[in-house]
Design a protein around this motif. Structure first.
Motif, PDB file in Angstrom:
ATOM      1  N   ASP A 111       0.814  -1.217   0.000  1.00 36.98           N
ATOM      2  CA  ASP A 111       0.000   0.000   0.000  1.00 36.98           C
ATOM      3  C   ASP A 111       0.843   1.260   0.000  1.00 36.98           C
ATOM      4  OD1 ASP A 111      -2.372  -1.446   0.042  1.00 36.98           O
ATOM      5  OD2 ASP A 111      -2.414  -1.537   2.230  1.00 36.98           O
ATOM      6  N   GLU A 112       2.034   1.187   0.569  1.00 40.48           N
ATOM      7  CA  GLU A 112       2.903   2.352   0.682  1.00 40.48           C
ATOM      8  C   GLU A 112       4.339   1.952   0.319  1.00 40.48           C
ATOM      9  OE1 GLU A 112       3.578   5.812   3.973  1.00 40.48           O
ATOM     10  OE2 GLU A 112       1.911   4.423   4.256  1.00 40.48           O
ATOM     11  N   PRO A 113       4.605   1.849  -0.982  1.00 39.12           N
ATOM     12  CA  PRO A 113       5.937   1.380  -1.391  1.00 39.12           C
ATOM     13  C   PRO A 113       7.030   2.374  -1.032  1.00 39.12           C
ATOM     14  CG  PRO A 113       4.665   2.074  -3.303  1.00 39.12           C
ATOM     15  CD  PRO A 113       3.744   2.143  -2.105  1.00 39.12           C
ATOM     16  N   PRO A 114       8.236   1.847  -0.811  1.00 41.01           N
ATOM     17  CA  PRO A 114       9.362   2.748  -0.555  1.00 41.01           C
ATOM     18  C   PRO A 114       9.702   3.490  -1.842  1.00 41.01           C
ATOM     19  CG  PRO A 114      10.161   0.528  -0.837  1.00 41.01           C
ATOM     20  CD  PRO A 114       8.654   0.449  -0.864  1.00 41.01           C
ATOM     21  N   GLY A 115      10.484   4.514  -1.696  1.00 41.05           N
ATOM     22  CA  GLY A 115      10.934   5.266  -2.865  1.00 41.05           C
ATOM     23  C   GLY A 115      12.424   5.125  -3.038  1.00 41.05           C
ATOM     24  N   THR A 116      12.969   6.005  -3.828  1.00 40.02           N
ATOM     25  CA  THR A 116      14.408   6.026  -4.023  1.00 40.02           C
ATOM     26  C   THR A 116      15.009   7.042  -3.066  1.00 40.02           C
ATOM     27  OG1 THR A 116      14.123   7.630  -5.806  1.00 40.02           O
ATOM     28  CG2 THR A 116      14.294   5.314  -6.432  1.00 40.02           C
ATOM     29  N   PRO A 117      16.258   6.937  -2.768  1.00 39.47           N
ATOM     30  CA  PRO A 117      17.220   6.035  -3.381  1.00 39.47           C
ATOM     31  C   PRO A 117      17.085   4.605  -2.863  1.00 39.47           C
ATOM     32  CG  PRO A 117      18.302   7.326  -1.692  1.00 39.47           C
ATOM     33  CD  PRO A 117      16.906   7.838  -1.796  1.00 39.47           C
ATOM     34  N   VAL A 118      17.540   3.681  -3.692  1.00 38.08           N
ATOM     35  CA  VAL A 118      17.642   2.268  -3.339  1.00 38.08           C
ATOM     36  C   VAL A 118      19.123   1.960  -3.198  1.00 38.08           C
ATOM     37  CG1 VAL A 118      17.344  -0.087  -4.208  1.00 38.08           C
ATOM     38  CG2 VAL A 118      15.515   1.593  -4.511  1.00 38.08           C
ATOM     39  N   LEU A 119      19.456   1.194  -2.189  1.00 35.61           N
ATOM     40  CA  LEU A 119      20.827   0.733  -2.028  1.00 35.61           C
ATOM     41  C   LEU A 119      20.911  -0.679  -2.607  1.00 35.61           C
ATOM     42  CD1 LEU A 119      23.385   1.951  -0.789  1.00 35.61           C
ATOM     43  CD2 LEU A 119      22.929   0.615   1.233  1.00 35.61           C
ATOM     44  N   ALA A 120      21.773  -0.861  -3.594  1.00 40.06           N
ATOM     45  CA  ALA A 120      22.044  -2.175  -4.185  1.00 40.06           C
ATOM     46  C   ALA A 120      23.414  -2.600  -3.687  1.00 40.06           C
ATOM     47  CB  ALA A 120      22.038  -2.089  -5.706  1.00 40.06           C
ATOM     48  N   ILE A 121      23.473  -3.765  -3.070  1.00 40.20           N
ATOM     49  CA  ILE A 121      24.746  -4.269  -2.562  1.00 40.20           C
ATOM     50  C   ILE A 121      25.114  -5.515  -3.358  1.00 40.20           C
ATOM     51  CG2 ILE A 121      25.978  -5.192  -0.564  1.00 40.20           C
ATOM     52  CD1 ILE A 121      23.918  -3.603   1.173  1.00 40.20           C
ATOM     53  N   ASP A 122      26.184  -5.392  -4.130  1.00 41.22           N
ATOM     54  CA  ASP A 122      26.695  -6.531  -4.888  1.00 41.22           C
ATOM     55  C   ASP A 122      27.567  -7.343  -3.941  1.00 41.22           C
ATOM     56  OD1 ASP A 122      25.476  -5.662  -7.314  1.00 41.22           O
ATOM     57  OD2 ASP A 122      27.068  -4.179  -7.521  1.00 41.22           O
ATOM     58  N   VAL A 123      27.047  -8.497  -3.533  1.00 43.53           N
ATOM     59  CA  VAL A 123      27.684  -9.317  -2.504  1.00 43.53           C
ATOM     60  C   VAL A 123      28.926 -10.000  -3.074  1.00 43.53           C
ATOM     61  CG1 VAL A 123      27.368 -11.251  -0.917  1.00 43.53           C
ATOM     62  CG2 VAL A 123      25.490  -9.637  -1.317  1.00 43.53           C
ATOM     63  N   THR A 124      30.038  -9.819  -2.366  1.00 44.28           N
ATOM     64  CA  THR A 124      31.312 -10.399  -2.797  1.00 44.28           C
ATOM     65  C   THR A 124      31.817 -11.484  -1.845  1.00 44.28           C
ATOM     66  OG1 THR A 124      32.523  -8.645  -1.649  1.00 44.28           O
ATOM     67  CG2 THR A 124      32.031  -8.295  -3.994  1.00 44.28           C
ATOM     68  N   ASP A 125      31.249 -11.539  -0.632  1.00 47.60           N
ATOM     69  CA  ASP A 125      31.715 -12.513   0.357  1.00 47.60           C
ATOM     70  C   ASP A 125      30.553 -12.885   1.276  1.00 47.60           C
ATOM     71  OD1 ASP A 125      33.874 -13.994   1.785  1.00 47.60           O
ATOM     72  OD2 ASP A 125      33.378 -12.608   3.398  1.00 47.60           O
ATOM     73  N   VAL A 126      30.367 -14.179   1.497  1.00 43.06           N
ATOM     74  CA  VAL A 126      29.313 -14.677   2.392  1.00 43.06           C
ATOM     75  C   VAL A 126      29.966 -15.590   3.407  1.00 43.06           C
ATOM     76  CG1 VAL A 126      27.169 -15.993   2.572  1.00 43.06           C
ATOM     77  CG2 VAL A 126      27.616 -14.606   0.523  1.00 43.06           C
ATOM     78  N   ARG A 127      29.719 -15.317   4.674  1.00 50.01           N
ATOM     79  CA  ARG A 127      30.190 -16.178   5.765  1.00 50.01           C
ATOM     80  C   ARG A 127      28.987 -16.506   6.627  1.00 50.01           C
ATOM     81  NH1 ARG A 127      36.044 -16.481   5.689  1.00 50.01           N
ATOM     82  NH2 ARG A 127      36.395 -15.490   3.686  1.00 50.01           N
ATOM     83  N   SER A 128      28.987 -17.706   7.193  1.00 48.81           N
ATOM     84  CA  SER A 128      27.875 -18.071   8.068  1.00 48.81           C
ATOM     85  C   SER A 128      28.359 -18.965   9.191  1.00 48.81           C
ATOM     86  CB  SER A 128      26.775 -18.772   7.274  1.00 48.81           C
ATOM     87  OG  SER A 128      27.240 -19.991   6.738  1.00 48.81           O
ATOM     88  N   TRP A 129      27.523 -19.023  10.197  1.00 51.40           N
ATOM     89  CA  TRP A 129      27.800 -19.881  11.347  1.00 51.40           C
ATOM     90  C   TRP A 129      26.475 -20.413  11.874  1.00 51.40           C
ATOM     91  CZ3 TRP A 129      26.014 -19.445  16.366  1.00 51.40           C
ATOM     92  CH2 TRP A 129      26.544 -20.371  17.282  1.00 51.40           C
ATOM     93  N   PRO A 130      26.307 -21.724  11.895  1.00 51.79           N
ATOM     94  CA  PRO A 130      25.134 -22.304  12.540  1.00 51.79           C
ATOM     95  C   PRO A 130      25.546 -23.057  13.804  1.00 51.79           C
ATOM     96  CG  PRO A 130      25.876 -23.785  10.828  1.00 51.79           C
ATOM     97  CD  PRO A 130      26.870 -22.624  10.895  1.00 51.79           C
ATOM     98  N   ALA A 131      24.811 -22.838  14.860  1.00 49.89           N
ATOM     99  CA  ALA A 131      25.011 -23.688  16.044  1.00 49.89           C
ATOM    100  C   ALA A 131      24.495 -25.071  15.686  1.00 49.89           C
ATOM    101  CB  ALA A 131      24.269 -23.129  17.241  1.00 49.89           C
ATOM    102  N   THR A 132      25.051 -26.069  16.274  1.00 46.95           N
ATOM    103  CA  THR A 132      24.572 -27.423  15.999  1.00 46.95           C
ATOM    104  C   THR A 132      23.953 -27.982  17.273  1.00 46.95           C
ATOM    105  OG1 THR A 132      26.756 -28.302  16.521  1.00 46.95           O
ATOM    106  CG2 THR A 132      26.264 -27.848  14.209  1.00 46.95           C
ATOM    107  N   ARG A 133      22.973 -28.790  17.070  1.00 44.14           N
ATOM    108  CA  ARG A 133      22.325 -29.428  18.215  1.00 44.14           C
ATOM    109  C   ARG A 133      23.295 -30.399  18.885  1.00 44.14           C
ATOM    110  NH1 ARG A 133      17.399 -28.699  19.557  1.00 44.14           N
ATOM    111  NH2 ARG A 133      15.905 -27.816  18.131  1.00 44.14           N
ATOM    112  N   ARG A 134      23.349 -30.330  20.195  1.00 44.84           N
ATOM    113  CA  ARG A 134      24.168 -31.269  20.944  1.00 44.84           C
ATOM    114  C   ARG A 134      23.320 -32.486  21.309  1.00 44.84           C
ATOM    115  NH1 ARG A 134      26.159 -26.502  24.680  1.00 44.84           N
ATOM    116  NH2 ARG A 134      27.635 -25.592  23.224  1.00 44.84           N
ATOM    117  N   PRO A 135      23.918 -33.658  21.335  1.00 43.24           N
ATOM    118  CA  PRO A 135      23.145 -34.849  21.722  1.00 43.24           C
ATOM    119  C   PRO A 135      22.658 -34.713  23.165  1.00 43.24           C
ATOM    120  CG  PRO A 135      25.354 -35.455  20.943  1.00 43.24           C
ATOM    121  CD  PRO A 135      25.278 -33.965  20.985  1.00 43.24           C
ATOM    122  N   THR A 136      21.463 -35.206  23.409  1.00 43.73           N
ATOM    123  CA  THR A 136      20.919 -35.147  24.781  1.00 43.73           C
ATOM    124  C   THR A 136      21.208 -36.404  25.541  1.00 43.73           C
ATOM    125  OG1 THR A 136      18.795 -35.904  23.952  1.00 43.73           O
ATOM    126  CG2 THR A 136      19.117 -33.526  24.211  1.00 43.73           C
TER     127      THR A 136
END
Length: 136
Positions: A111-136
Motif C-alpha cells: 500500500d505504501e511502497p518505498p521510494g528512491t534512493p535504493v541501495l544495491a549491494i553486490d555481494v562479494t563474500d558470504v560467511r555463516s555460522w550455525p550452532a549445531t544441536r548437541r546430543p541429549t
C-alpha cells in the motif's frame, strides 16, 4: 547466497562507515535477487531526508550486512554475514525492480511502497555460522 534462512529472514543489520571511520549500524528490511541485496528507504519518519546510511555508502561503498537468528535454545542460533560493494540507485529500471521485489516480500510496502534512493549491494563474500544441536 541462496541459503533458505537468508531468503526467509525479515530483518538484517546494515553496517556502513562514517566519514570519521566509525561504524554506522541500522536495521533494514531487504530483498535478494541473484548476488545483489536491495534495501530502500521507507516512508517512516526520519530525522532528515539525507540519510547517513545512504551518504556513507555513496562515499565508502564497502558495506556489511548481518542476518541472524536468536533463540533461548542456543543450539538453534545462526548468523550469515554478507560483505559487498554498495551502489546508490537514484532512479532507473534496477531501482524499480528492487522496489517491486521489496513489495513482493513485505505486505507493508504494497500500500505504501518505498521510494528512491535504493541501495544495491553486490555481494562479494558470504560467511555463516550455525550452532549445531548437541546430543541429549
Amino acid at each position: 547466497m541462496h541459503d533458505p534462512r537468508l531468503l526467509a529472514a525479515r530483518v538484517a543489520r546494515l553496517a556502513t562507515t562514517d566519514p570519521d571511520g566509525r561504524p554506522h549500524l541500522v536495521p533494514i528490511v531487504f530483498a535478494l535477487e541473484g548476488d545483489t541485496l536491495y534495501f530502500a528507504v521507507d516512508r517512516k519518519p526520519k530525522r532528515s531526508t539525507t540519510l547517513r546510511r545512504i551518504e556513507n555508502a555513496r562515499a565508502r561503498p564497502d558495506v556489511t550486512v548481518l542476518v541472524d537468528h536468536y533463540e533461548d535454545d542456543w543450539s538453534r542460533l545462526w548468523w550469515i554475514r554478507l560483505r559487498g560493494r554498495a551502489r546508490v540507485l537514484d532512479d532507473g529500471a534496477e531501482a524499480e525492480r528492487a522496489i517491486e521485489l521489496l513489495r513482493e516480500k513485505y505486505p507493508q510496502y504494497r500500500d505504501e511502497p518505498p521510494g528512491t534512493p535504493v541501495l544495491a549491494i553486490d555481494v562479494t563474500d558470504v560467511r555463516s555460522w550455525p550452532a549445531t544441536r548437541r546430543p541429549t
